[in-house]
Scaffold this active site. Structure first.
Site, PDB file in Angstrom:
ATOM      1  N   CYS A   1       0.818  -1.216   0.000  1.00  0.00           N
ATOM      2  CA  CYS A   1       0.000   0.000   0.000  1.00  0.00           C
ATOM      3  C   CYS A   1       0.861   1.280   0.000  1.00  0.00           C
ATOM      4  O   CYS A   1       1.488   1.587  -0.996  1.00  0.00           O
ATOM      5  CB  CYS A   1      -0.971  -0.039   1.181  1.00  0.00           C
ATOM      6  SG  CYS A   1      -2.416   1.011   0.922  1.00  0.00           S
TER       7      CYS A   1
ATOM      8  N   ARG B   1     -12.547   5.535  -2.893  1.00  0.00           N
ATOM      9  CA  ARG B   1     -11.607   4.500  -2.456  1.00  0.00           C
ATOM     10  C   ARG B   1     -12.071   3.133  -2.916  1.00  0.00           C
ATOM     11  O   ARG B   1     -13.274   2.865  -2.983  1.00  0.00           O
ATOM     12  CB  ARG B   1     -11.546   4.455  -0.922  1.00  0.00           C
ATOM     13  CG  ARG B   1     -10.751   5.555  -0.279  1.00  0.00           C
ATOM     14  CD  ARG B   1     -10.669   5.338   1.224  1.00  0.00           C
ATOM     15  NE  ARG B   1      -9.487   4.561   1.588  1.00  0.00           N
ATOM     16  CZ  ARG B   1      -8.275   5.092   1.731  1.00  0.00           C
ATOM     17  NH1 ARG B   1      -8.085   6.373   1.525  1.00  0.00           N
ATOM     18  NH2 ARG B   1      -7.241   4.339   2.066  1.00  0.00           N
TER      19      ARG B   1
ATOM     20  N   HIS C   1      -3.853  -5.883   1.740  1.00  0.00           N
ATOM     21  CA  HIS C   1      -3.761  -6.161   3.167  1.00  0.00           C
ATOM     22  C   HIS C   1      -4.334  -7.554   3.378  1.00  0.00           C
ATOM     23  O   HIS C   1      -4.438  -8.330   2.470  1.00  0.00           O
ATOM     24  CB  HIS C   1      -4.557  -5.116   3.957  1.00  0.00           C
ATOM     25  CG  HIS C   1      -4.110  -3.711   3.692  1.00  0.00           C
ATOM     26  ND1 HIS C   1      -2.926  -3.218   4.167  1.00  0.00           N
ATOM     27  CD2 HIS C   1      -4.670  -2.705   2.976  1.00  0.00           C
ATOM     28  CE1 HIS C   1      -2.783  -1.964   3.781  1.00  0.00           C
ATOM     29  NE2 HIS C   1      -3.817  -1.614   3.046  1.00  0.00           N
TER      30      HIS C   1
END
Lengths: 480, 255
Positions: B98, B132, B199
């Site tokens: 990320c 997002r 993640h």
């Protein structure tokens, strides 16, 4: 008399929902706000209101404050079932009288104790005009829903600046302690006694870990320099200082005096709270166990002392009464309450974020009656879709102190299974949510009489579990 | 047997870049190396700490909140940057997730149009968008032996990353958005540097990636003849299968 269309809408919505067996803790307020956007302002006028916000400890602290003031002779109206957004607060303001905690004997008055979500606080604090606002702490909490911690902190500051409330602020949390800047005359700090914290750190150090937990807020946001800590309680809470600008953990008015020779994870742990304004110190027993509940109890004693002073008592009388009342608090259903199930105990600890998970694990690892641990992990919208936060917690250093019998369920049982095994523990039984009650019953079977099975679900897993427990064991409905 | 072998994991900025289970990736590397008898240690390298590239076999860089990345980005780009670039060129193993992924690229273009210079170690750039990508993900990864595996993850990023000629995509997106929601790719690979938005944490449920990183790091340290000992991964496989089943039943769609 009903003066607002919003009020009527809320009352009717509540009646209908209750008729069909729903809790109706938020929808009535939602309907009311739609019809009368100023309803929170109107309904707050002339009321005594205490708000409680922060990522961890809101519900427990609200519950403690409610029980204490109720014990002291006040009628209490609160939103204890966790309906803490604007809609839930509005519902409580409008319909709360239905479920008021009545004082024993003649009431000294009515006080609203409102748990408030951090983001909602910014929006409604100005309208609510609380007299006392407790800010417990800020730990990372479903960042995908709430955004950055510094943003959450700024939201609370915005809300606070729209009120004349006395802010009751945790001095050990660098993020919230800075809320006192510029409003010193309206801020009361509470926290662990700094000398005691240092002494406990030296005498009872934490177990070494192969990898420390992911910390929050350990750098000064203004100077970009790492805080120096004289001592710590847990997470980023402690006696911090920025070596550059000098901002440090403020001196608290209310301080916890404690010794970790005994564990706060056991009931009636002895400690004391000092009020440095009146110079009084009172010996106490921790009624809801867990080291984090030392903070929550101190926050509740601080809030009640300040509120009673506002209601006309002297500082000394207020503190005496607050500490005495704190000795009569009992755990709320589903929040560390021990439920008797056929001679065995079942204790549910809601776990929503890494800090809560860390504290709950610590608690169970020290609880003398712990015979088993069951973890349930879901990833619905209300939980946060992301389950990776379970890896932010340092389970590794706690593994050897946790019960040997570990059970896992929830929709994301696979993720939790791996998390536990990667910490070096073995899982007795695991399976998805459809098998939750079967696994729970198996875990209870393996729990000896008199011992306790600790259950840690996250939010929606807890709702399902409670519903199943109500059904299977005939327990009371949780909104009551 | 791996007796006598050593491995050092360099955990970059653990006190600032530690979002969404980044820690799990370090734990996974630690566990699957130590279960094979390798003497593993974890070294924390944060702001103002000295970086000695010769001491590190696997570097891990995670992501942080904006306010935290503001604190460390200067240290990464200007202070440690030249050494990190050398390590990457030298073929040291890196895993960057990320924010760590974005910071190794050429630049990050903010909503305002402002350009934030990044390390420039790898050939890609990132542009901020207002919406997002927050969802479970499934990727397809081709391993060193040519076999293909499904990888379960979770993405949460507003940046859109566009790869240049100098790097290859790490994985193909089966469910979710990946680098930019347009080209169907996820992450980037250059030499032994692996970057991803995922993640989850990424490594625990996907031991094939953990083992690939470990194998490359050990070969780099002990020579190409080093073979990683086989290791049971039934719990990891069970967890991945449960996650894949949950995700595949869900609403997320491929771009």
């Amino acid at each position: 008399m009903i003066t607002f269309p919003g009020t009527a809408a809320a009352v009717v919505t509540r009646k209908i929902l209750r008729l069909v067996g729903k809790g109706a803790t938020t929808l009535p307020g939602k309907a009311a706000i739609r019809l009368s956007p100023s309803i929170i302002r109107e309904k707050s006028r002339g009321k005594h209101i205490i708000t409680i916000t922060g990522t961890n400890g809101k519900t427990t602290t609200s519950h403690m404050i409610s029980e204490m003031l109720n014990y002291l002779g006040y009628d209490i109206i609160n939103n204890i079932s966790g309906a803490n957004l604007a809609s839930g607060v509005a519902t409580t303001l409008i319909c709360g009288k239905d479920e008021m905690m009545r004082a024993n004997g003649r009431s000294k008055g009515t006080i609203y104790v409102l748990e408030t979500d951090e983001a909602a606080y910014a929006k409604i604090a100005g309208d609510l005009c609380p007299e006392v606002s407790v800010i417990t702490n800020l730990f990372r909490d479903q960042l995908d829903r709430y955004g950055e911690l510094t943003h959450t902190r700024d939201c609370i500051a915005d809300g606070l600046n729209k009120t004349d409330a006395i802010a009751i602020v945790n001095s050990d949390d660098s993020l919230v302690a800075s809320l006192g800047k510029g409003r010193e005359d309206k801020t009361v700090f509470y926290g662990m006694g700094k000398k005691d914290m240092l002494r406990n750190n030296k005498l009872y150090p934490d177990r070494k870990s192969i990898l420390p937990a992911s910390p929050d807020a350990v750098y000064c946001p203004d100077c970009h320099i790492r805080y120096e800590y004289v001592s710590r309680s847990f997470g980023h809470l402690g006696d911090f200082k920025c070596p550059s600008c000098g901002f440090s953990s403020p001196i608290s008015r209310f301080e916890v005096r404690y010794d970790l020779k005994q564990s706060p994870s056991n009931e009636d742990y002895p400690f004391a709270i000092s009020d440095n304004l009146s110079g009084l110190t009172r010996e106490m027993k921790l009624k809801i166990p867990g080291s984090h509940n030392l903070y929550n109890t101190c926050a509740a004693v601080s809030a009640v002392t300040v509120m009673l002073t506002k209601l006309g008592l002297s500082q000394e009388e207020a503190f005496e009464q607050a500490t005495e009342a704190a000795g009569h608090v009992k755990a709320a259903f589903g929040r560390m309450e021990k439920i008797d199930v056929g001679g065995k105990k079942l204790c549910i600890l809601l776990v929503k974020n890494p800090a809560g998970f860390d504290r709950s694990l610590s608690f169970v690892s020290e609880a003398e009656d712990a015979a088993g641990l069951m973890l349930l992990l879901n990833s619905n919208i209300a939980d946060g879709k992301d389950v990776s936060w379970i890896w932010d917690v340092d389970l590794e250093s706690k593994a050897e102190d946790l019960p040997e019998n570990i059970f896992i369920s929830g929709e994301r049982w696979g993720d939790m299974l791996l998390r536990i095994e990667y910490a070096g523990m073995n899982v007795t039984e695991s399976g998805d949510m459809s098998r939750a009650m079967e696994i729970l019953n198996r875990a209870l079977e393996m729990t000896p009489e008199g011992k306790c099975l600790y259950v840690m679900p996250n939010y929606t897993a807890m709702l399902s579990l409670r519903a199943a427990l109500v059904h299977e064991y005939g327990l009371k409905e949780f909104w009551k | 047997m791996s007796d006598g072998y050593k491995l050092v994991i360099g955990h970059f900025y653990p006190d600032l870049l530690n979002l969404y289970g980044d820690r799990g990736n370090v734990l996974a590397l630690y566990r699957r190396a130590s279960l094979r008898g390798i003497d593993v240690s974890i070294r924390s390298i944060s702001v103002a700490d000295e970086l000695d590239p010769s001491m590190i076999d696997i570097a891990f860089i995670g992501g942080g909140q904006d306010s935290e990345q503001n604190i460390m980005s200067d240290d990464l780009v200007r202070v440690k940057g030249p050494l990190i670039k050398d390590m990457i060129e030298d073929g040291k193993v890196f895993l960057c997730i990320c924010g760590g992924y974005q910071m190794l690229g050429k630049y990050y273009k903010e909503h305002t149009g402002d350009i934030v210079e990044c390390l420039g170690a790898l050939d890609y750039y990132t542009e901020a968008r207002s919406d997002r990508f927050i969802n479970d993900t499934i990727y397809s990864l081709v391993l060193d032996d040519g076999s293909e595996v499904k990888v379960a993850g979770f993405e949460n990023h507003s940046g859109r990353t566009y790869l240049g000629e100098g790097v290859k995509p790490f994985m193909k997106v089966l469910t979710g958005h990946g680098n930019n929601g347009e080209d169907g790719f996820e992450g980037a690979v250059y030499k032994n540097t692996f970057c991803s938005y995922s993640h989850g944490s990424l490594l625990p449920k996907n031991p094939a990636i953990t083992d690939m990183l470990l194998s490359r790091a050990m070969k780099k340290r002990y020579g190409e003849s080093f073979e990683l000992a086989p290791l049971d991964s039934s719990t990891e496989d069970k967890a991945r299968a449960a996650a894949l089943e949950y995700i595949e039943k869900g609403k997320e769609k491929a771009p």
